[in-house]
Design an enzyme around this catalytic site. Structure first.
Site, mmCIF file in Angstrom:
data_model
loop_
_atom_site.group_PDB
_atom_site.id
_atom_site.type_symbol
_atom_site.label_atom_id
_atom_site.label_comp_id
_atom_site.label_asym_id
_atom_site.label_seq_id
_atom_site.Cartn_x
_atom_site.Cartn_y
_atom_site.Cartn_z
ATOM 1 N N LYS A 70 0.827 -1.182 -0.015
ATOM 2 C CA LYS A 70 -0.234 0.201 -0.120
ATOM 3 C C LYS A 70 0.872 1.298 -0.096
ATOM 4 O O LYS A 70 0.647 2.151 -0.810
ATOM 5 C CB LYS A 70 -1.024 -0.039 1.098
ATOM 6 C CG LYS A 70 -1.998 0.983 1.506
ATOM 7 C CD LYS A 70 -2.867 1.019 2.411
ATOM 8 C CE LYS A 70 -2.768 0.347 3.688
ATOM 9 N NZ LYS A 70 -1.820 1.469 4.376
ATOM 10 N N THR A 72 3.701 1.437 -0.788
ATOM 11 C CA THR A 72 4.923 1.412 -1.989
ATOM 12 C C THR A 72 3.992 1.902 -3.269
ATOM 13 O O THR A 72 4.370 2.720 -3.893
ATOM 14 C CB THR A 72 5.169 -0.091 -2.370
ATOM 15 O OG1 THR A 72 5.887 -0.690 -1.522
ATOM 16 C CG2 THR A 72 6.053 -0.015 -3.707
ATOM 17 N N ARG A 93 2.613 8.532 6.790
ATOM 18 C CA ARG A 93 2.925 8.430 8.390
ATOM 19 C C ARG A 93 4.441 8.312 8.485
ATOM 20 O O ARG A 93 5.244 7.708 7.619
ATOM 21 C CB ARG A 93 2.150 7.406 9.064
ATOM 22 C CG ARG A 93 0.587 7.745 8.918
ATOM 23 C CD ARG A 93 -0.053 6.578 9.722
ATOM 24 N NE ARG A 93 0.023 5.583 8.983
ATOM 25 C CZ ARG A 93 -0.459 4.254 9.332
ATOM 26 N NH1 ARG A 93 -0.873 4.121 10.716
ATOM 27 N NH2 ARG A 93 -0.342 3.236 8.795
ATOM 28 N N LYS A 104 7.706 -5.940 11.938
ATOM 29 C CA LYS A 104 7.395 -5.342 10.904
ATOM 30 C C LYS A 104 8.662 -4.862 10.061
ATOM 31 O O LYS A 104 8.902 -4.984 8.969
ATOM 32 C CB LYS A 104 6.635 -4.286 10.990
ATOM 33 C CG LYS A 104 6.184 -3.561 9.768
ATOM 34 C CD LYS A 104 5.169 -2.416 10.182
ATOM 35 C CE LYS A 104 4.726 -1.404 8.789
ATOM 36 N NZ LYS A 104 5.783 -0.463 8.738
ATOM 37 N N ALA A 272 -3.042 2.451 13.570
ATOM 38 C CA ALA A 272 -4.091 2.313 12.801
ATOM 39 C C ALA A 272 -5.358 1.424 13.118
ATOM 40 O O ALA A 272 -6.380 1.534 13.096
ATOM 41 C CB ALA A 272 -3.633 1.803 11.098
ATOM 42 N N PHE A 300 -3.598 0.036 7.407
ATOM 43 C CA PHE A 300 -4.072 -1.345 7.023
ATOM 44 C C PHE A 300 -5.253 -1.437 5.882
ATOM 45 O O PHE A 300 -5.012 -0.757 4.934
ATOM 46 C CB PHE A 300 -4.757 -1.782 8.304
ATOM 47 C CG PHE A 300 -3.725 -2.074 9.462
ATOM 48 C CD1 PHE A 300 -2.508 -2.662 9.287
ATOM 49 C CD2 PHE A 300 -3.749 -1.522 10.897
ATOM 50 C CE1 PHE A 300 -1.503 -2.961 10.194
ATOM 51 C CE2 PHE A 300 -2.911 -1.695 11.575
ATOM 52 C CZ PHE A 300 -1.733 -2.456 11.390
ATOM 53 N N PHE A 380 3.651 -8.532 -8.675
ATOM 54 C CA PHE A 380 4.945 -9.173 -8.326
ATOM 55 C C PHE A 380 5.750 -10.213 -9.625
ATOM 56 O O PHE A 380 4.647 -10.722 -10.511
ATOM 57 C CB PHE A 380 4.702 -10.206 -7.288
ATOM 58 C CG PHE A 380 4.309 -9.594 -5.830
ATOM 59 C CD1 PHE A 380 5.375 -9.887 -5.000
ATOM 60 C CD2 PHE A 380 3.387 -8.803 -5.499
ATOM 61 C CE1 PHE A 380 5.409 -9.333 -3.522
ATOM 62 C CE2 PHE A 380 3.294 -8.080 -4.312
ATOM 63 C CZ PHE A 380 4.422 -8.268 -3.288
ATOM 64 N N TRP A 408 7.257 -1.028 -8.324
ATOM 65 C CA TRP A 408 8.404 -1.345 -7.564
ATOM 66 C C TRP A 408 9.716 -1.770 -8.149
ATOM 67 O O TRP A 408 10.602 -1.293 -7.708
ATOM 68 C CB TRP A 408 7.772 -2.799 -6.786
ATOM 69 C CG TRP A 408 8.753 -3.288 -5.662
ATOM 70 C CD1 TRP A 408 8.643 -3.290 -4.317
ATOM 71 C CD2 TRP A 408 9.945 -4.042 -5.930
ATOM 72 N NE1 TRP A 408 9.804 -3.771 -3.899
ATOM 73 C CE2 TRP A 408 10.737 -4.490 -4.827
ATOM 74 C CE3 TRP A 408 10.388 -4.647 -7.150
ATOM 75 C CZ2 TRP A 408 11.490 -5.231 -4.825
ATOM 76 C CZ3 TRP A 408 11.834 -5.476 -6.998
ATOM 77 C CH2 TRP A 408 12.121 -5.649 -5.907
#
Length: 555
Positions: A70, A72, A93, A104, A272, A300, A380, A408
């Protein structure tokens, strides 16, 4: 290359050049080194009369261990808009130290869609979180000090609602005993710590419009109760002024850059799944005054992040978003369709079709807020054409378009197609943002509305004590506040293992809390920790400085 290796090779420009892209004069940038700065309150006030740009929200399906990308996508879309010639900025954020050293890890985006300087952003950055921690704990110290020196306000020490905070995952501090060791240390009491991002001070900093608003909100915080259950406010302790002084610089939004040297505001970071999970209002509103397109994200999945963005942040800040991007991946669709993480590399179109129910639920939900949307499929390498086509076909049947993005690997040019489609969607009009429920709806009904309309629960289980508490807050003048739902991010239910688009369940509300300063009522559903613990093997074990003096292991 890893994210941190890509970030380290970035060709960064002086932050004054980044500010100049938005028309911010260098004298209004308070530099922290060469590559990051705070934007002055004076400049923010000077552009307050400018016309607003177009606000774009990036949200996602429920997060899975497969990863969705998200942030990215948020960074990539900002670069993509600039790539097609638009004046765009992003708003995200700040990172918390706790998750960075816990499970994480760090990062602000990934691959060639990142914000830099990555190491700084994931560590101390410009000190905002330290300022919030200090302001919060100053209030804790002043409460205890007030009681020690005679307790003129008549605080019932059993009903102190204000816990301490620390920006670290430390389960040992969840429940503690303070003031041991004799008379000179005060009165022994039960207490505890939350993580800094769960502090009401963090939520207030991210919702306040200026310093005056900040101090008013801080003063409104309820810190304790008397024996007659009447509230004691922060302003009664006379801490709001000093707390505002500690937060003065932290209120100024931080300006950094993407790998493609486009402007990024990185400011604030409320939890979140406990708080509202959005970057600061002051950063978003400032960006809207100096850029034509502003891309921001909410924490999220859309069931938590987008709902709170619309019902809390936009409602309170007067924002009117023009478009929404819902991020999904083929890998995550397969996990929602029942495929184990270890088997995600194999093509499985049937699992994709089954897992798309989660995406479909989010599409339906976002449409309820009146803002046009598009689905961004984060690509991906092992995704197959058949899998991607299955997602596109599903979205078409839902009446929305889906675009495969390769930001990406390719940066802004890899998401240029979707950037143009977002612009076209905005220029076509049709955005008519509206919150899910009206201000005047009773608090219990607000909770039930979110549970039924967004989570699709059959109902809400709240005992009489909770309903009586909500009614008492309504009688005290807090009935018009929005509701901030605290629950797991992994599912529409309170069971993190129940993926997909579940139905036939009740939402249990085990506690409600009043955040009078932030301006919302928190409904805690299921088991939610306000102070996380470290995993068996924390990320911190792999973070070090290598022989070249570079940080390794911080993603």
């Amino acid at each position: 290359m890893s994210d941190i290796e890509i970030a380290r090779k970035a060709n960064k420009k002086p932050i004054q050049e980044i500010g100049a892209k938005l028309g911010i004069p260098s004298q209004h940038l308070l530099p922290f080194g060469h590559d990051k700065a705070k934007v002055s309150a004076e400049y923010i006030k000077s552009v307050s009369g400018n016309k607003d740009g177009n606000l774009i929200l990036v949200t996602a399906i429920n997060p899975t261990p497969a990863g969705e990308g998200k942030t990215t996508t948020t960074v990539g879309l900002g670069d993509g808009l600039n790539h097609i010639g638009k004046k765009a900025a992003i708003c995200i954020r700040e990172a918390s130290l706790g998750p960075n050293f816990g499970m994480k890890g760090g990062a602000a985006g990934g691959g060639y869609a990142q914000v830099v300087p990555m190491e700084d952003m994931n560590l101390h950055f410009t000190g905002d979180f330290h300022a919030i921690t200090s302001a919060h704990n100053l209030l804790s110290a002043m409460i205890d000090n007030h009681i020690y020196w005679g307790n003129e306000l008549g605080i019932d020490q059993r009903r102190i609602a204000w816990r301490r905070v620390l920006d670290m995952n430390d389960r040992a501090l969840r429940q503690i005993t303070t003031s041991l060791g004799g008379v000179s240390n005060g009165f022994p009491a039960e207490a505890g710590f939350d993580i800094t991002v769960a502090s009401e001070v963090m939520a207030i900093l991210c919702l306040a419009s200026n310093l005056e608003d900040l101090q008013r909100r801080l003063g409104d915080m309820i810190v304790a109760y008397r024996r007659d259950r009447s509230p004691v406010y922060c302003r009664d302790i006379k801490a709001d002024g000093a707390m505002t002084v500690l937060l003065q610089q932290a209120m100024q939004p931080n300006l950094v850059q993407t790998l493609e040297n486009n402007p990024a505001f990185v400011h604030g970071g409320p939890f979140a799944n406990i708080a509202h999970g959005c970057n600061s209002v002051v950063a978003t509103t400032t960006a809207l005054k100096v850029a034509d397109y502003v891309v921001t994200e909410a924490g999220f999945g859309a069931d938590l992040g987008a709902e709170k963005f619309f019902d809390i942040k936009c409602r309170k800040a007067g924002l009117s978003p023009k478009a929404v991007v819902i991020v999904a991946t083929a890998r995550a669709m397969k996990m929602n369709g029942g495929v184990a993480k270890a088997d995600l590399g194999a093509e499985n179109v049937e699992a994709i079709k089954k897992g798309c129910a989660n995406l479909g639920r989010h599409i339906e939900n976002v449409k309820k807020f009146g803002v046009p949307l598009i689905v961004g499929i984060n690509h991906f390498v092992k995704d197959t054409d058949a899998e991607l086509e299955a997602i596109r076909e599903y979205c078409t049947a839902m009446g929305v378009e889906a675009v495969v993005n390769k930001h990406w690997a390719e940066g802004g040019k890899g998401i240029a197609e979707m950037a143009q489609k977002v612009v076209d969607m905005i220029e076509a009009g049709g955005a008519a943002y509206k919150p899910l429920y009206p201000d005047e709806m009773p608090l219990a009904e607000k909770i039930e509305t979110i549970a039924k309309e967004i989570y699709r629960a059959d109902g809400v289980s709240m005992d009489k004590k909770i309903r009586d508490q909500l009614k008492a807050w309504e009688d005290a003048g807090y009935g018009n506040l929005p509701v901030c739902m605290a629950k797991t991010q992994y599912s529409f239910t309170t069971d993190p293992n129940w993926r997909g688009a579940p139905t036939g369940f009740e939402l249990p509300v085990r506690e409600v809390r009043l955040s009078a300063g932030a301006g919302f009522v928190v409904a805690i559903c299921g088991e939610i920790m306000t102070m996380p613990g470290l995993p068996r093997v924390p990320s911190a074990e792999n973070i070090r400085i290598n022989d070249e003096g570079h940080i390794e292991g911080l993603f």
